[in-house]
Design a protein around this motif. Structure first.
Motif, mmCIF file in Angstrom:
data_model
loop_
_atom_site.group_PDB
_atom_site.id
_atom_site.type_symbol
_atom_site.label_atom_id
_atom_site.label_comp_id
_atom_site.label_asym_id
_atom_site.label_seq_id
_atom_site.Cartn_x
_atom_site.Cartn_y
_atom_site.Cartn_z
ATOM 1 N N VAL A 163 27.307 38.578 39.681
ATOM 2 C CA VAL A 163 28.165 37.521 38.669
ATOM 3 C C VAL A 163 29.401 38.228 38.256
ATOM 4 O O VAL A 163 30.522 37.306 37.998
ATOM 5 N N LEU A 164 29.631 39.278 38.157
ATOM 6 C CA LEU A 164 30.943 40.009 37.957
ATOM 7 C C LEU A 164 31.914 39.485 39.096
ATOM 8 O O LEU A 164 33.270 39.167 38.781
ATOM 9 N N HIS A 165 31.468 39.852 40.258
ATOM 10 C CA HIS A 165 32.269 39.680 41.503
ATOM 11 C C HIS A 165 32.746 38.316 41.550
ATOM 12 O O HIS A 165 33.980 38.001 41.684
ATOM 13 N N THR A 204 39.353 45.785 35.583
ATOM 14 C CA THR A 204 38.663 45.378 34.672
ATOM 15 C C THR A 204 37.010 45.069 35.444
ATOM 16 O O THR A 204 37.225 44.243 36.133
ATOM 17 N N GLY A 205 36.190 45.538 34.780
ATOM 18 C CA GLY A 205 34.952 45.175 35.376
ATOM 19 C C GLY A 205 33.911 46.602 35.465
ATOM 20 O O GLY A 205 34.058 47.245 34.270
ATOM 21 N N ALA A 222 36.134 43.580 38.892
ATOM 22 C CA ALA A 222 35.823 44.508 39.767
ATOM 23 C C ALA A 222 34.520 45.039 39.712
ATOM 24 O O ALA A 222 33.698 45.134 38.609
ATOM 25 N N THR A 223 33.890 45.220 40.850
ATOM 26 C CA THR A 223 32.584 45.820 40.945
ATOM 27 C C THR A 223 32.691 46.734 41.984
ATOM 28 O O THR A 223 32.786 46.613 43.197
ATOM 29 N N ILE A 224 32.778 48.290 41.505
ATOM 30 C CA ILE A 224 32.993 49.289 42.291
ATOM 31 C C ILE A 224 31.661 50.119 42.293
ATOM 32 O O ILE A 224 31.179 50.534 41.452
ATOM 33 N N ARG A 227 36.192 48.394 30.930
ATOM 34 C CA ARG A 227 35.718 48.955 31.967
ATOM 35 C C ARG A 227 34.394 49.591 31.545
ATOM 36 O O ARG A 227 34.358 50.137 30.443
ATOM 37 N N VAL A 228 33.198 49.235 32.115
ATOM 38 C CA VAL A 228 31.928 49.801 31.823
ATOM 39 C C VAL A 228 31.714 50.423 33.280
ATOM 40 O O VAL A 228 31.658 50.386 34.368
#
Length: 389
Positions: free
Chosen positions: A224-226, A272-273, A231-233, A5-6
């Motif tokens: 790109v992540l999505h 994760t994301g 995950a893109t919160i 996670r970032v």
């Protein structure tokens, strides 16, 4: 151990000194952080320990002898000093051309088109403080039903209306109409709904503000992540800023403290994301209002919550703290200021005491996030992952 996670937390307007091109943006010796550390209410031991006062030229407070994180000074390459261009660059897009601004108000042709679409007259059409504009035009708005349209130093068109005169959903629909009209040469970064309540002289803006943003012109780290099922919160204004593009989950907030409480709560979630956070009070409540002590106190409260956040982080988490522009509360006027921004990086896998120097773009954050997850993004940013792991 791989990074799972970032967390990227944007302290909205937390600049750390004038960029070399500041004069081109109407700014001179601006420095948001230097201004707020002068307040007796300023106390940020957690950011200091990571390395805030070890960053290049941040020499107006005692540096940390043994910083626990990596740190850098970021220079904005985009031709702007606003929320949209700053966040877009953090996410990987360098805006070569500034978004349009209207210091003298919008052209009459634009006003005519808006009035025709709304079937209502328009009041104001000037650069204005959001609290002052409802005080000066609120009574006339309530008598006539005309909409209050105004702008600021940012690339924005704002529409204010009393909730008893224009229901909030109707105001949002007017903003959607305006979003379609404000295209091409008039494609402002944001159309902002500004509902208010009360009676004169005690009108007050409500929390039902909503931003209708221009869609990013290229792919961002969120996209790109999505599309790779990560995950893109988005916490706070993030979803609005990116017109919901690439956002898998939006978490609304009522202010900085609520934003951090909700960000801390996500540490209990298994994902994760990326969790991308905007804390707007620094800018909206204190920077624009030139409130040095308020800004300093907000930084102190954030830092205390930061300590709670860091204590709860997992070994495979990484935290990045940065900003999107400056808003020096000691600068003349009420506008944003063209400043470098800080970057503080902390986590169990991050090297301690690494000075990444002055980086050429906010987009280095996006390049690094993409590198962490071994993906690809077309960006002018350069990853610093190898230097900090």
């Amino acid at each position: 151990m791989a990074i799972k996670r970032v967390y990227t937390i944007v302290l909205d307007s937390y600049g750390i000194g004038a960029q070399p091109d500041a004069a081109e943006f109407g700014d001179n010796d601006c420095n948001t952080l230097r201004s707020i550390v002068s307040s007796p209410l300023y106390d940020t031991p957690n950011m200091k320990k990571i390395g805030l006062f070890n960053i290049d030229d941040v020499d107006y407070k005692t540096s940390e002898a043994q910083p626990t994180g990596s740190f850098a000074r970021l220079q904005e390459r985009s031709r702007g000093k606003d929320t949209t261009t700053g966040h877009w660059e953090i996410a990987g897009i360098v805006s070569e051309h500034p978004l349009p601004t209207y210091p003298q108000g919008f052209p009459q042709s634009v006003i005519n088109e808006l009035e025709q679409a709304f079937n209502r007259k328009i009041l104001c059409n000037k650069t204005y403080s959001g609290t002052q504009v409802i005080e000066d035009y609120g009574q006339e708005h309530m008598k006539t039903g005309s909409l209050i349209v105004y702008t600021s130093a940012d690339s924005v068109l704002q529409i204010a209306a009393h909730e008893d005169i224009v229901p909030v959903e109707q105001l949002y629909e007017y903003c959607r109409m305006a979003r379609k009209i404000m295209s091409g040469e008039h494609a402002v970064g944001r159309i902002i709904a500004r509902p208010f309540v009360g009676t004169y002289p005690d009108f007050k803006r409500t929390a039902r503000r909503h931003d209708f943003s221009l869609q990013p012109p290229a792919e961002t780290m969120l996209d790109v992540l999505h599309k790779n099922n990560l995950a893109t919160i988005g916490v706070g204004k993030i979803s609005d800023i990116f017109a919901a593009c690439g956002i898998s989950k939006h978490i609304g907030i009522t202010g900085n403290e609520d934003g951090m409480d909700k960000t801390i709560a996500t540490l209990d979630d298994d994902f994760t994301g990326l969790c991308f956070v905007n804390l707007v009070d620094f800018d909206m409540q204190y920077g624009h209002r030139r409130d040095v002590d308020g800004y300093a106190q907000a930084a102190t409260v954030f830092d205390k919550q930061l300590g709670e956040f860091m204590a709860k982080m997992n070994d495979d988490d990484i935290l990045m703290i940065t900003a999107d522009h400056g808003c020096d509360p000691k600068a003349p006027g009420t506008d944003h200021t063209r400043e470098y921004t800080p970057l503080l990086i902390w986590g169990k896998q991050i090297k301690a005491g690494v000075n990444l120097g002055t980086r050429n773009s906010f987009a280095d954050i996006a390049a690094t996030v993409i590198d962490i997850f071994d993906l690809d993004l077309a960006t002018q940013g350069k990853s610093f992952l190898e230097k900090i792991m």
